[in-house]
Structures are given as structure tokens and as C-alpha cells.
Scaffold this active site. Structure first.
Site, PDB file in Angstrom:
ATOM      1  N   HIS A  59      23.649  19.262  16.778  1.00 53.63           N
ATOM      2  CA  HIS A  59      23.711  17.981  16.048  1.00 53.63           C
ATOM      3  C   HIS A  59      22.448  17.175  16.327  1.00 53.63           C
ATOM      4  CE1 HIS A  59      25.397  16.862  19.958  1.00 53.63           C
ATOM      5  NE2 HIS A  59      25.375  15.582  19.649  1.00 53.63           N
ATOM      6  N   HIS A  61      21.657  14.173  17.624  1.00 50.96           N
ATOM      7  CA  HIS A  61      21.408  13.215  18.709  1.00 50.96           C
ATOM      8  C   HIS A  61      20.168  13.608  19.520  1.00 50.96           C
ATOM      9  CE1 HIS A  61      25.824  11.579  18.771  1.00 50.96           C
ATOM     10  NE2 HIS A  61      25.065  10.975  17.882  1.00 50.96           N
ATOM     11  N   ASP A  63      19.413  13.619  22.561  1.00 51.92           N
ATOM     12  CA  ASP A  63      19.587  14.475  23.749  1.00 51.92           C
ATOM     13  C   ASP A  63      19.954  15.915  23.358  1.00 51.92           C
ATOM     14  OD1 ASP A  63      22.216  13.396  23.034  1.00 51.92           O
ATOM     15  OD2 ASP A  63      22.962  14.292  24.890  1.00 51.92           O
ATOM     16  N   HIS A  64      19.870  16.208  22.046  1.00 50.79           N
ATOM     17  CA  HIS A  64      20.134  17.571  21.562  1.00 50.79           C
ATOM     18  C   HIS A  64      19.006  18.120  20.697  1.00 50.79           C
ATOM     19  CE1 HIS A  64      24.319  17.710  23.047  1.00 50.79           C
ATOM     20  NE2 HIS A  64      24.132  16.408  23.019  1.00 50.79           N
ATOM     21  N   HIS A 117      32.198  14.062  16.106  1.00 51.12           N
ATOM     22  CA  HIS A 117      31.232  13.391  16.987  1.00 51.12           C
ATOM     23  C   HIS A 117      30.059  12.897  16.131  1.00 51.12           C
ATOM     24  CE1 HIS A 117      28.874  12.632  20.619  1.00 51.12           C
ATOM     25  NE2 HIS A 117      27.923  13.422  20.183  1.00 51.12           N
ATOM     26  N   ASP A 136      28.527  18.848  21.685  1.00 50.97           N
ATOM     27  CA  ASP A 136      29.348  17.724  22.122  1.00 50.97           C
ATOM     28  C   ASP A 136      30.690  17.688  21.395  1.00 50.97           C
ATOM     29  OD1 ASP A 136      27.270  16.958  23.758  1.00 50.97           O
ATOM     30  OD2 ASP A 136      26.724  15.165  22.624  1.00 50.97           O
ATOM     31  N   HIS A 174      27.389  18.972  28.281  1.00 50.12           N
ATOM     32  CA  HIS A 174      27.310  17.956  29.346  1.00 50.12           C
ATOM     33  C   HIS A 174      28.203  18.293  30.535  1.00 50.12           C
ATOM     34  CE1 HIS A 174      25.079  14.796  27.112  1.00 50.12           C
ATOM     35  NE2 HIS A 174      25.690  15.294  26.049  1.00 50.12           N
TER      36      HIS A 174
END
Ligand code: ZN
Ligand code: FE
Length: 257
Positions: A59, A61, A63-64, A117, A136, A174
């Protein structure tokens, strides 16, 4: 036909993300699962002697997908990501949706749409290997916050993951397990399998050992977010016969926990 095994290298990234490099040794191809930290991924690949040929984003985000461009620039890799949010995936080459496949050497990942999400969130399921990269969507004893989708959508996504073979290993993005455990024990204090798992998690974390990946079978028995269809839990949450409302209640409680 011989079973192709994948070498999977896990390493911590940023505060609480896990980075994964997936290596198929016949071809030498290597997939970066998401890109929380380009420098870390490049250094870990070099340490393993692997060349990153693919990025598989779950996805958009940061942090991805935040390390996409730097890794592509350094390696010339091909970037795969969700069709539903392709405009937000830096450097995307191949947009994927439910049922599409990605070849990593002799191994094949099938794409699952698991929105909630984010609206385009996908998972990569290496069916033959029983290994799924779920981003996530689901965590050990938890699930992603429902930022963009609806509770109904998220429950449908989790239901899709629940239907995978129970021996499937889930590679979550995570290390949230211990805080998820503190919450889960408030939801199902009478669940003996959960209490055993919680004890094990606390032991592992006390030694700084990762609790991820997890296995679907264990999550089915313990993860409250995957158990919204269990009649006893529905009754306890005040929504008998209603999995979506039960899931929404549990998710809401976690958001306020
Ligand atoms: Zn996310
Ligand atoms: Fe994340």
C-alpha cells in the site's frame, strides 16, 4: 515437480516496521517487500549477496513505499503495487489487482485485494510456499487501523485472509504484537490459547526476539479481530449474529485503548 523454497530475510526498519527480502535461489531474483527504508534495504541486500529485482508494495503509506525511488535508481528493479492506489506509489511499473500473479523466478505470488487500512491495499500470497506478505492488513494479534475503508470492507478483507490454508505463515509489516496482546487479553480473558500465546510473546519480547512472522492457524484461535464471527465473542461484544458489528466494536475499542 520440486517444491521451490524461498529464502526470506527479515530485519527491523524505522521504529517498528519489518523489512523483508525474498530470494528465489534458482533465478537469483530477490523481492523487496515494501520499502520503509531504502538505505537499510540496500545494505541488507548487499550483506546477503542478493540483488533486488522486484519491489512488491502492499500500500501507499510512506513507511511502505517511501524507499521505492532510491532502490529503483540503485538496482533498476521493477516496482509492483496496488492498482487501486497506483497514483500514490512512487515509480510503479506494474499495477496489480485481485487474482493477478507476480513471478519471482520459479515462485509465484497471487495478489489478494485486502482494502480497509487503505482503499487499494493488497497482499502477496505465495500459495505453494504457504507464505503470505500481508502488509498492514493483519498483525500478530491485531489488524491495521481502518483509515480509508469501512468496517465492512475490512472485515471482508480479513475474512479472505482467514480462508487461506491455516498453515500459511503471515509476514506482517510491524512489531506491534506486545501492545496488541495487552488489548487482546481484555477482549477474551477466558481464551486459554490466547493466554498461552500472550505469555510466549512477553517472553520473546523480554529477550528482544521478533514475534513476526506468525502463522494463520494460531491467529485464528487467538486474534480477536479475526474472531468477530465467533458466537461467544459476538455475544460478549453485544452484537450476537453480527460479525461486522462485532469487528467494528473490537476495532473501535482498540482505537481508544
Ligand atoms: Zn500502513
Ligand atoms: Fe505501516
Amino acid at each position: 515437480m520440486t517444491q521451490i523454497t524461498l529464502d526470506i530475510h527479515r530485519f527491523p526498519c524505522l521504529n517498528d516496521n519489518y523489512g523483508y527480502l525474498v530470494h528465489e535461489h534458482y533465478s537469483g531474483q530477490t523481492a523487496a517487500i515494501d520499502t520503509p527504508d531504502a538505505a537499510k534495504y540496500l545494505a541488507e541486500a548487499e550483506r546477503m549477496g542478493w540483488h533486488i529485482s522486484h519491489i512488491l508494495n502492499t500500500h501507499w503509506h510512506p513507511d511502505h513505499a517511501g524507499g521505492n525511488l532510491k532502490i529503483k535508481e540503485e538496482t533498476g528493479c521493477t516496482i509492483y503495487g496496488p492498482a487501486g492506489e497506483a497514483a500514490k506509489i512512487p515509480g510503479i511499473d506494474v499495477a496489480l489487482k485481485e487474482g493477478d500473479t507476480v513471478e519471482l523466478g520459479r515462485a509465484t505470488a497471487t495478489v489478494l485485494d485486502v482494502p480497509g487500512h487503505t482503499l487499494g491495499h493488497i497482499a502477496y500470497n505465495f500459495e505453494e510456499q504457504r507464505q503470505a506478505f500481508v502488509g498492514d492488513a493483519v498483525f500478530a494479534l491485531g489488524c491495521g487501523r481502518v483509515f480509508e475503508g469501512t468496517m465492512e470492507m475490512m472485515w471482508a478483507s480479513l475474512s479472505k485472509l482467514k480462508a487461506l490454508p491455516p498453515e500459511t505463515t503471515l509476514y506482517c509489516a510491524h512489531e506491534y504484537t506486545q501492545s496488541n496482546a495487552r488489548f487482546a487479553e481484555t477482549i477474551e480473558p477466558g481464551n486459554a490459547a490466547l493466554m498461552d500465546y500472550v505469555r510466549k510473546i512477553d517472553e520473546l519480547r523480554a529477550k528482544g526476539i521478533p514475534t513476526v512472522p506468525t502463522v494463520l492457524e494460531r491467529e485464528l484461535a487467538t486474534n480477536p479481530f479475526l474472531r468477530a464471527d465467533v458466537p461467544e465473542l459476538q455475544a460478549a461484544m453485544g452484537h450476537p449474529g453480527d460479525a461486522v458489528a462485532t469487528f467494528a466494536e473490537i476495532r473501535g475499542r482498540k482505537d481508544r485503548f
